[in-house]
Design a protein around this motif. Sequence first.
Motif, PDB file in Angstrom:
ATOM      1  N   GLY A 108     -37.037  16.900  21.311  1.00 22.13           N
ATOM      2  CA  GLY A 108     -35.641  16.991  21.735  1.00 22.13           C
ATOM      3  C   GLY A 108     -34.989  18.298  21.329  1.00 22.13           C
ATOM      4  N   GLY A 109     -33.725  18.402  21.635  1.00 22.81           N
ATOM      5  CA  GLY A 109     -32.965  19.621  21.403  1.00 22.81           C
ATOM      6  C   GLY A 109     -32.943  20.085  19.960  1.00 22.81           C
ATOM      7  N   GLN A 110     -32.998  19.154  19.016  1.00 24.97           N
ATOM      8  CA  GLN A 110     -33.031  19.529  17.604  1.00 24.97           C
ATOM      9  C   GLN A 110     -34.415  19.297  17.015  1.00 24.97           C
ATOM     10  OE1 GLN A 110     -29.882  17.788  15.354  1.00 24.97           O
ATOM     11  NE2 GLN A 110     -28.306  18.568  16.709  1.00 24.97           N
ATOM     12  N   GLY A 111     -35.396  19.274  17.886  1.00 20.32           N
ATOM     13  CA  GLY A 111     -36.765  18.997  17.472  1.00 20.32           C
ATOM     14  C   GLY A 111     -37.465  20.186  16.848  1.00 20.32           C
ATOM     15  N   SER A 112     -38.755  20.102  16.845  1.00 20.10           N
ATOM     16  CA  SER A 112     -39.590  21.105  16.203  1.00 20.10           C
ATOM     17  C   SER A 112     -40.210  22.031  17.243  1.00 20.10           C
ATOM     18  CB  SER A 112     -40.700  20.414  15.403  1.00 20.10           C
ATOM     19  OG  SER A 112     -41.677  21.333  15.014  1.00 20.10           O
ATOM     20  N   LEU A 156     -47.084  18.684  31.806  1.00 20.59           N
ATOM     21  CA  LEU A 156     -47.179  17.397  31.120  1.00 20.59           C
ATOM     22  C   LEU A 156     -46.178  17.305  29.977  1.00 20.59           C
ATOM     23  CD1 LEU A 156     -48.495  14.654  30.810  1.00 20.59           C
ATOM     24  CD2 LEU A 156     -50.291  15.742  29.453  1.00 20.59           C
ATOM     25  N   ILE A 157     -46.067  18.349  29.174  1.00 16.80           N
ATOM     26  CA  ILE A 157     -45.108  18.332  28.068  1.00 16.80           C
ATOM     27  C   ILE A 157     -43.682  18.237  28.600  1.00 16.80           C
ATOM     28  CG2 ILE A 157     -44.134  19.688  26.170  1.00 16.80           C
ATOM     29  CD1 ILE A 157     -47.023  20.758  25.760  1.00 16.80           C
ATOM     30  N   GLY A 158     -43.408  18.921  29.703  1.00 17.10           N
ATOM     31  CA  GLY A 158     -42.082  18.840  30.304  1.00 17.10           C
ATOM     32  C   GLY A 158     -41.729  17.434  30.754  1.00 17.10           C
ATOM     33  N   VAL A 159     -42.676  16.753  31.361  1.00 16.48           N
ATOM     34  CA  VAL A 159     -42.432  15.379  31.817  1.00 16.48           C
ATOM     35  C   VAL A 159     -42.279  14.441  30.622  1.00 16.48           C
ATOM     36  CG1 VAL A 159     -43.460  13.411  33.033  1.00 16.48           C
ATOM     37  CG2 VAL A 159     -43.471  15.675  34.092  1.00 16.48           C
ATOM     38  N   ILE A 160     -43.139  14.592  29.616  1.00 16.43           N
ATOM     39  CA  ILE A 160     -43.026  13.740  28.427  1.00 16.43           C
ATOM     40  C   ILE A 160     -41.670  13.958  27.760  1.00 16.43           C
ATOM     41  CG2 ILE A 160     -43.895  13.386  26.076  1.00 16.43           C
ATOM     42  CD1 ILE A 160     -46.736  13.855  27.224  1.00 16.43           C
ATOM     43  N   THR A 161     -41.263  15.206  27.615  1.00 18.33           N
ATOM     44  CA  THR A 161     -39.974  15.507  26.991  1.00 18.33           C
ATOM     45  C   THR A 161     -38.825  14.893  27.787  1.00 18.33           C
ATOM     46  OG1 THR A 161     -40.851  17.574  26.085  1.00 18.33           O
ATOM     47  CG2 THR A 161     -38.452  17.372  26.230  1.00 18.33           C
ATOM     48  N   HIS A 162     -38.854  15.075  29.092  1.00 19.69           N
ATOM     49  CA  HIS A 162     -37.806  14.488  29.938  1.00 19.69           C
ATOM     50  C   HIS A 162     -37.804  12.967  29.816  1.00 19.69           C
ATOM     51  CE1 HIS A 162     -35.084  13.918  33.278  1.00 19.69           C
ATOM     52  NE2 HIS A 162     -35.940  13.067  33.794  1.00 19.69           N
ATOM     53  N   TRP A 163     -38.969  12.391  29.783  1.00 23.73           N
ATOM     54  CA  TRP A 163     -39.107  10.933  29.727  1.00 23.73           C
ATOM     55  C   TRP A 163     -38.550  10.372  28.429  1.00 23.73           C
ATOM     56  CZ3 TRP A 163     -43.474   7.729  27.690  1.00 23.73           C
ATOM     57  CH2 TRP A 163     -43.444   6.418  28.180  1.00 23.73           C
ATOM     58  N   VAL A 164     -38.922  10.966  27.282  1.00 20.72           N
ATOM     59  CA  VAL A 164     -38.459  10.411  26.006  1.00 20.72           C
ATOM     60  C   VAL A 164     -37.034  10.822  25.668  1.00 20.72           C
ATOM     61  CG1 VAL A 164     -40.767  10.120  25.037  1.00 20.72           C
ATOM     62  CG2 VAL A 164     -39.493  12.206  24.554  1.00 20.72           C
ATOM     63  N   CYS A 165     -36.604  11.990  26.132  1.00 24.23           N
ATOM     64  CA  CYS A 165     -35.262  12.466  25.791  1.00 24.23           C
ATOM     65  C   CYS A 165     -34.218  12.116  26.848  1.00 24.23           C
ATOM     66  CB  CYS A 165     -35.279  13.984  25.575  1.00 24.23           C
ATOM     67  SG  CYS A 165     -36.308  14.487  24.196  1.00 24.23           S
ATOM     68  N   GLY A 166     -34.667  11.794  28.044  1.00 23.62           N
ATOM     69  CA  GLY A 166     -33.749  11.502  29.134  1.00 23.62           C
ATOM     70  C   GLY A 166     -33.457  10.032  29.336  1.00 23.62           C
ATOM     71  N   GLY A 167     -34.023   9.196  28.474  1.00 18.55           N
ATOM     72  CA  GLY A 167     -33.724   7.768  28.540  1.00 18.55           C
ATOM     73  C   GLY A 167     -34.424   7.012  29.654  1.00 18.55           C
ATOM     74  N   ARG A 168     -35.398   7.624  30.326  1.00 18.17           N
ATOM     75  CA  ARG A 168     -36.105   6.948  31.417  1.00 18.17           C
ATOM     76  C   ARG A 168     -37.485   6.520  30.940  1.00 18.17           C
ATOM     77  NH1 ARG A 168     -36.524   8.457  36.969  1.00 18.17           N
ATOM     78  NH2 ARG A 168     -36.769   6.238  36.958  1.00 18.17           N
ATOM     79  N   ARG A 169     -37.525   5.659  29.985  1.00 19.79           N
ATOM     80  CA  ARG A 169     -38.799   5.234  29.406  1.00 19.79           C
ATOM     81  C   ARG A 169     -39.348   4.013  30.130  1.00 19.79           C
ATOM     82  NH1 ARG A 169     -36.744   5.548  23.257  1.00 19.79           N
ATOM     83  NH2 ARG A 169     -36.173   7.735  23.292  1.00 19.79           N
ATOM     84  N   ASP A 170     -39.399   4.099  31.440  1.00 17.64           N
ATOM     85  CA  ASP A 170     -39.921   2.973  32.199  1.00 17.64           C
ATOM     86  C   ASP A 170     -41.447   3.024  32.252  1.00 17.64           C
ATOM     87  OD1 ASP A 170     -40.424   5.014  33.984  1.00 17.64           O
ATOM     88  OD2 ASP A 170     -38.963   4.360  35.442  1.00 17.64           O
ATOM     89  N   ALA A 171     -42.026   1.917  32.630  1.00 17.31           N
ATOM     90  CA  ALA A 171     -43.479   1.794  32.654  1.00 17.31           C
ATOM     91  C   ALA A 171     -44.122   2.636  33.748  1.00 17.31           C
ATOM     92  CB  ALA A 171     -43.854   0.321  32.833  1.00 17.31           C
ATOM     93  N   ALA A 172     -43.349   3.136  34.672  1.00 15.26           N
ATOM     94  CA  ALA A 172     -43.905   3.885  35.802  1.00 15.26           C
ATOM     95  C   ALA A 172     -44.026   5.382  35.528  1.00 15.26           C
ATOM     96  CB  ALA A 172     -43.049   3.646  37.038  1.00 15.26           C
ATOM     97  N   ALA A 173     -43.823   5.809  34.290  1.00 18.97           N
ATOM     98  CA  ALA A 173     -43.859   7.246  33.992  1.00 18.97           C
ATOM     99  C   ALA A 173     -45.200   7.872  34.304  1.00 18.97           C
ATOM    100  CB  ALA A 173     -43.492   7.497  32.537  1.00 18.97           C
ATOM    101  N   ALA A 174     -46.273   7.222  33.907  1.00 20.34           N
ATOM    102  CA  ALA A 174     -47.604   7.772  34.178  1.00 20.34           C
ATOM    103  C   ALA A 174     -47.825   7.874  35.683  1.00 20.34           C
ATOM    104  CB  ALA A 174     -48.686   6.918  33.531  1.00 20.34           C
ATOM    105  N   GLN A 175     -47.408   6.848  36.411  1.00 22.87           N
ATOM    106  CA  GLN A 175     -47.555   6.856  37.861  1.00 22.87           C
ATOM    107  C   GLN A 175     -46.732   7.977  38.482  1.00 22.87           C
ATOM    108  OE1 GLN A 175     -49.535   5.002  39.930  1.00 22.87           O
ATOM    109  NE2 GLN A 175     -48.808   6.337  41.542  1.00 22.87           N
ATOM    110  N   SER A 176     -45.510   8.147  38.028  1.00 22.94           N
ATOM    111  CA  SER A 176     -44.652   9.209  38.556  1.00 22.94           C
ATOM    112  C   SER A 176     -45.256  10.581  38.295  1.00 22.94           C
ATOM    113  CB  SER A 176     -43.261   9.135  37.922  1.00 22.94           C
ATOM    114  OG  SER A 176     -42.626   7.938  38.270  1.00 22.94           O
ATOM    115  N   PHE A 177     -45.731  10.799  37.069  1.00 22.86           N
ATOM    116  CA  PHE A 177     -46.350  12.082  36.761  1.00 22.86           C
ATOM    117  C   PHE A 177     -47.579  12.303  37.638  1.00 22.86           C
ATOM    118  CE2 PHE A 177     -49.539  14.667  34.612  1.00 22.86           C
ATOM    119  CZ  PHE A 177     -48.826  15.849  34.478  1.00 22.86           C
TER     120      PHE A 177
END
Length: 187
Positions: A108-112, A156-177
Amino acid sequence: MNPDDPRARRTRARLKAAVLDLATRQELGSITMSALAQHAEVNRATIYLHYPDVDALVTDAMEDAVTAVARAAALCPLDAPRDRPPAPLAELFDHVAANATLYERMLGGQGSARFAARMRERLTEELTGRFATGSRPAGFEDVPADVHAAFLAGALIGVITHWVCGGRRDAAAAQSFWRLFRPLVPG
């Protein structure tokens, strides 16, 4: 200090566990060396014998997770059907989902920044290695393998970051990517 000494390994293990526990409770930027020392039940000076700062410690603590993510990404068969993500990709997103708060704190924005760079570096290494063994999709011969690997790692890192930081942690993330990624693979 000998880093292979059993006492040093135990101390580093305690420090890693402590920083990961604190990172699930608060933003990385708010973790102080004093709080970390107290949580790990060590002297503050002991931390500095092993790590120069919290960012270095958290990056080391997440190394196993980074390796798991990189290996899972490198195992994905790039010719899998578009309608179902490959098992390693689904497992990768399951792992991230199970540790979403931690990944959100790290990316996230204050991450490492060090962690994000390490993750990108490991993904690029794994994919470049895979491409070197001939497991690279056809049609990209005019692009250097390391550039191709860096592109995929960044996506991949961009999608993971968006997924965990954007509040869209649905089960379809792998499918969407996979649906976004699959058109990039000729075939």
